[in-house]
Design a protein around this motif. Structure first.
Motif, PDB file in Angstrom:
ATOM      1  N   MET A 140       0.845  -1.188   0.000  1.00  0.00           N
ATOM      2  CA  MET A 140       0.000   0.000   0.000  1.00  0.00           C
ATOM      3  C   MET A 140       0.884   1.244   0.000  1.00  0.00           C
ATOM      4  SD  MET A 140      -3.301   0.851   2.366  1.00  0.00           S
ATOM      5  CE  MET A 140      -2.434   0.705   3.914  1.00  0.00           C
ATOM      6  N   THR A 141       0.539   2.231  -0.828  1.00  0.00           N
ATOM      7  CA  THR A 141       1.333   3.449  -0.950  1.00  0.00           C
ATOM      8  C   THR A 141       0.905   4.496   0.073  1.00  0.00           C
ATOM      9  OG1 THR A 141      -0.192   4.445  -2.537  1.00  0.00           O
ATOM     10  CG2 THR A 141       1.535   3.009  -3.425  1.00  0.00           C
ATOM     11  N   GLY A 151      -2.803   5.026   1.688  1.00  0.00           N
ATOM     12  CA  GLY A 151      -2.976   5.064   3.141  1.00  0.00           C
ATOM     13  C   GLY A 151      -3.618   6.357   3.600  1.00  0.00           C
ATOM     14  N   ALA A 152      -3.204   7.485   3.001  1.00  0.00           N
ATOM     15  CA  ALA A 152      -3.817   8.767   3.341  1.00  0.00           C
ATOM     16  C   ALA A 152      -5.293   8.774   2.968  1.00  0.00           C
ATOM     17  CB  ALA A 152      -3.090   9.905   2.632  1.00  0.00           C
ATOM     18  N   GLN A 185     -10.366   3.455  -2.461  1.00  0.00           N
ATOM     19  CA  GLN A 185     -10.413   4.573  -1.533  1.00  0.00           C
ATOM     20  C   GLN A 185      -9.735   5.801  -2.103  1.00  0.00           C
ATOM     21  OE1 GLN A 185     -12.022   3.985   1.338  1.00  0.00           O
ATOM     22  NE2 GLN A 185     -11.977   6.125   1.893  1.00  0.00           N
ATOM     23  N   LEU A 186      -8.642   5.617  -2.837  1.00  0.00           N
ATOM     24  CA  LEU A 186      -7.918   6.740  -3.423  1.00  0.00           C
ATOM     25  C   LEU A 186      -8.806   7.498  -4.404  1.00  0.00           C
ATOM     26  CD1 LEU A 186      -5.195   8.188  -3.541  1.00  0.00           C
ATOM     27  CD2 LEU A 186      -4.505   6.604  -5.352  1.00  0.00           C
ATOM     28  N   ALA A 196       1.352   9.379   5.649  1.00  0.00           N
ATOM     29  CA  ALA A 196      -0.054   9.248   5.269  1.00  0.00           C
ATOM     30  C   ALA A 196      -0.966   9.902   6.299  1.00  0.00           C
ATOM     31  CB  ALA A 196      -0.411   7.769   5.102  1.00  0.00           C
ATOM     32  N   THR A 197      -0.641   9.719   7.587  1.00  0.00           N
ATOM     33  CA  THR A 197      -1.453  10.314   8.648  1.00  0.00           C
ATOM     34  C   THR A 197      -1.355  11.833   8.628  1.00  0.00           C
ATOM     35  OG1 THR A 197      -1.126   8.357  10.033  1.00  0.00           O
ATOM     36  CG2 THR A 197      -1.848  10.364  11.137  1.00  0.00           C
ATOM     37  N   GLY A 198      -0.158  12.357   8.391  1.00  0.00           N
ATOM     38  CA  GLY A 198       0.007  13.812   8.324  1.00  0.00           C
ATOM     39  C   GLY A 198      -0.804  14.428   7.201  1.00  0.00           C
ATOM     40  N   ILE A 199      -0.776  13.787   6.035  1.00  0.00           N
ATOM     41  CA  ILE A 199      -1.564  14.286   4.903  1.00  0.00           C
ATOM     42  C   ILE A 199      -3.055  14.266   5.245  1.00  0.00           C
ATOM     43  CG2 ILE A 199      -2.273  13.776   2.531  1.00  0.00           C
ATOM     44  CD1 ILE A 199       0.571  12.647   2.102  1.00  0.00           C
ATOM     45  N   ALA A 200      -3.497  13.157   5.813  1.00  0.00           N
ATOM     46  CA  ALA A 200      -4.911  13.026   6.166  1.00  0.00           C
ATOM     47  C   ALA A 200      -5.325  14.063   7.197  1.00  0.00           C
ATOM     48  CB  ALA A 200      -5.191  11.620   6.689  1.00  0.00           C
ATOM     49  N   LEU A 201      -4.460  14.335   8.173  1.00  0.00           N
ATOM     50  CA  LEU A 201      -4.779  15.299   9.226  1.00  0.00           C
ATOM     51  C   LEU A 201      -5.021  16.686   8.651  1.00  0.00           C
ATOM     52  CD1 LEU A 201      -5.044  15.750  12.286  1.00  0.00           C
ATOM     53  CD2 LEU A 201      -2.583  16.178  12.346  1.00  0.00           C
ATOM     54  N   VAL A 202      -4.157  17.119   7.749  1.00  0.00           N
ATOM     55  CA  VAL A 202      -4.308  18.448   7.140  1.00  0.00           C
ATOM     56  C   VAL A 202      -5.583  18.519   6.309  1.00  0.00           C
ATOM     57  CG1 VAL A 202      -3.311  20.064   5.488  1.00  0.00           C
ATOM     58  CG2 VAL A 202      -1.833  18.915   7.134  1.00  0.00           C
ATOM     59  N   VAL A 203      -5.820  17.500   5.502  1.00  0.00           N
ATOM     60  CA  VAL A 203      -7.000  17.499   4.633  1.00  0.00           C
ATOM     61  C   VAL A 203      -8.282  17.505   5.455  1.00  0.00           C
ATOM     62  CG1 VAL A 203      -8.283  16.155   2.922  1.00  0.00           C
ATOM     63  CG2 VAL A 203      -5.804  16.407   2.714  1.00  0.00           C
ATOM     64  N   VAL A 204      -8.347  16.652   6.468  1.00  0.00           N
ATOM     65  CA  VAL A 204      -9.549  16.560   7.306  1.00  0.00           C
ATOM     66  C   VAL A 204      -9.804  17.871   8.028  1.00  0.00           C
ATOM     67  CG1 VAL A 204     -10.471  15.487   9.403  1.00  0.00           C
ATOM     68  CG2 VAL A 204      -9.509  14.067   7.591  1.00  0.00           C
ATOM     69  N   ALA A 205      -8.758  18.482   8.597  1.00  0.00           N
ATOM     70  CA  ALA A 205      -8.924  19.741   9.331  1.00  0.00           C
ATOM     71  C   ALA A 205      -9.473  20.840   8.426  1.00  0.00           C
ATOM     72  CB  ALA A 205      -7.594  20.165   9.944  1.00  0.00           C
ATOM     73  N   VAL A 206      -8.899  20.977   7.251  1.00  0.00           N
ATOM     74  CA  VAL A 206      -9.332  22.032   6.320  1.00  0.00           C
ATOM     75  C   VAL A 206     -10.780  21.815   5.885  1.00  0.00           C
ATOM     76  CG1 VAL A 206      -8.976  23.007   4.013  1.00  0.00           C
ATOM     77  CG2 VAL A 206      -7.012  22.575   5.510  1.00  0.00           C
ATOM     78  N   LEU A 207     -11.113  20.590   5.502  1.00  0.00           N
ATOM     79  CA  LEU A 207     -12.452  20.332   4.977  1.00  0.00           C
ATOM     80  C   LEU A 207     -13.518  20.401   6.068  1.00  0.00           C
ATOM     81  CD1 LEU A 207     -11.756  17.450   2.437  1.00  0.00           C
ATOM     82  CD2 LEU A 207     -12.136  19.864   1.966  1.00  0.00           C
ATOM     83  N   TYR A 208     -13.249  19.823   7.244  1.00  0.00           N
ATOM     84  CA  TYR A 208     -14.241  19.865   8.314  1.00  0.00           C
ATOM     85  C   TYR A 208     -14.509  21.295   8.766  1.00  0.00           C
ATOM     86  CZ  TYR A 208     -15.686  15.194   9.866  1.00  0.00           C
ATOM     87  OH  TYR A 208     -16.305  13.972   9.985  1.00  0.00           O
ATOM     88  N   LEU A 209     -13.433  22.064   9.023  1.00  0.00           N
ATOM     89  CA  LEU A 209     -13.619  23.436   9.479  1.00  0.00           C
ATOM     90  C   LEU A 209     -14.266  24.293   8.398  1.00  0.00           C
ATOM     91  CD1 LEU A 209     -10.303  24.059  11.455  1.00  0.00           C
ATOM     92  CD2 LEU A 209     -12.584  23.604  12.373  1.00  0.00           C
TER      93      LEU A 209
END
Length: 424
Positions: free
Chosen positions: A1-2, A6-7, A141-142, A213-226
């Motif tokens: 898995m890339t 993973g993100a 998922q990607l 992968a977790t770092g990328i997901a964290l930034v994306v989720v924070a921006v979109l949710y807020l």
């Protein structure tokens, strides 16, 4: 898995069906002050995500959080965590599927029948996708994550020009204490940072790839949710607590056209993404629990990296179908399913962060994140309230099973696989 796959799985696990209904539910509880609850849970996500990424990179095993707790506190504690996560997924999956189905019935008609049929079809789809293994589900998922991000950005960017600061007044119509209950409602939308840890061993280079992968997901989720939360409050305003589809309202204001069809498509993407990630993680976890003696050995096939845990996946799918059947037969709403699932995840966070405090090297950033995550999890348990009791029933079942089933207190073969320590 890339890293990208993973993100995408992490984004799908966290940024799921919460976007569909949570902005309205939170606003109904606390008014515009619900934005503080959104911000608080985004901040809380940082130490939680960092903690589980550090553990997954150091202990890449399909057991995920259950493996970390086993290494820290023994097999009985690991069984409690494993059961809490594994059996929460079949309870939460029908709720997520019904959220998506409600949008489809709003677009096509048919009422409850359409909602239930759509929910059943979604559950079959993610089961079939995961039968092909993590590579198939990761690619799926990607693609879903890319479409989802584009749609949510469109809804936010096109609606924000219609924002009115007057919609922020009164800011706390139900009092400042209402922020706590609003945060409890939002737990559903922020659960998921632990889900991909069960797939850590399937990364090409877990030590490097999982934190990225977790770092990328964290930034994306924070921006979109807020972004979605702020746009919902500022654009829809006082009318938002009365709508079940704030995302559809934003699209109607910003884009126009066949809004119900667009909203239904968005709901399906969100639901597929969330359920795909959780089915993949739960199936791997169930196999690891069978391998380690926390479930019958029959579950254990598919626990090895790269293998497909079909037996565990089938059990998750069947239990999810049974939950959906109960909802259909009794007419029970999704609220109870959501809160029971959230209670299970709070316990997983609490015990997982406690294990991280014991396992991660002292004087590292990751361990300080674990301490913050543990304190925050205690707070989440308090605001979740009585719905944690459902988790205690599952925990009691796990303890009774492990008391009768004998096995090693620790898992030496897993402990010995820890890679070099990760500082972040």
């Amino acid at each position: 898995m890339t890293v990208s796959q993973g993100a995408a799985l992490s984004i799908g696990a966290v940024l799921g069906t919460g976007v569909i209904a949570l902005p309205a539910l939170a606003a109904q509880t606390a008014g515009p002050a619900s934005l503080i609850a959104w911000g608080a849970l985004v901040v809380l996500s940082v130490p939680l995500a960092a903690t589980f990424a550090a553990l997954g990179a150091r202990y890449p095993d399909s057991g995920g959080v259950a493996t970390y707790v086993r290494n820290a506190f023994g097999r009985r504690a690991a069984a409690v965590v494993g059961w809490s996560f594994y059996f929460a997924v079949p309870v939460g999956a029908p709720a997520a599927a019904l959220f998506g189905g409600a949008y489809v019935s709003a677009a096509l008609g048919g009422g409850t029948r359409t909602t239930l049929l759509t929910a059943g079809a979604l559950m079959l789809a993610v089961t079939g996708g995961n039968l092909g293994g993590v590579r198939v589900s990761g690619r799926l998922q990607l693609g879903l994550a890319g479409l989802l991000i584009a749609l949510l950005l469109t809804a936010t960017i096109t609606a924000l020009p219609h924002a009115h600061t007057a919609n922020l007044h009164p800011f706390a119509p139900h009092g400042w204490w209402a922020i706590g209950p609003a945060a409890a409602v939002l737990v559903w939308g922020f659960a998921g940072w632990e889900a991909v840890t069960s797939l850590a061993a399937d990364f090409r280079r877990p030590k490097q790839d999982l934190p990225r992968a977790t770092g990328i997901a964290l930034v994306v989720v924070a921006v979109l949710y807020l972004g979605i939360a702020a746009a919902s409050v500022l654009v829809i305003g006082p009318a938002m607590p009365g709508t079940d589809a704030p995302l559809a309202e934003l699209l109607a204001i910003g884009v126009g056209g066949q809004v119900r069809t667009i909203a239904a498509g968005a709901a399906l993407l969100l639901t597929l993404g969330t359920m795909n990630a959780y089915y993949a993680g739960a199936a791997k976890l169930g196999a690891a629990l069978g391998r380690d003696g926390a479930l019958p050995a029959w579950f254990g096939r598919g626990a090895a990296p790269g293998s497909v845990p079909r037996r565990s996946l089938v059990v998750v799918a069947l239990l999810g179908a049974a939950s959906l059947a109960v909802v259909a037969a009794t007419g029970t709403g999704t609220r109870a399913l959501v809160l029971l699932t959230s209670g299970c995840f709070v316990l997983v966070y609490l015990m997982g962060s406690a294990a991280a405090i014991k396992l991660l090297p002292r004087r590292t950033l990751a361990r300080w994140c674990a301490i913050l995550a543990f304190a925050s999890s205690v707070g989440l348990m308090v605001v979740t309230g009585w719905y944690v009791l459902g988790t205690l029933v599952i925990a009691a079942g796990a303890l009774l099973y492990t008391r009768r089933a004998r096995g090693p207190e620790k898992s030496p073969e897993i402990s010995g696989r820890a890679v070099d320590s990760v500082a972040a």
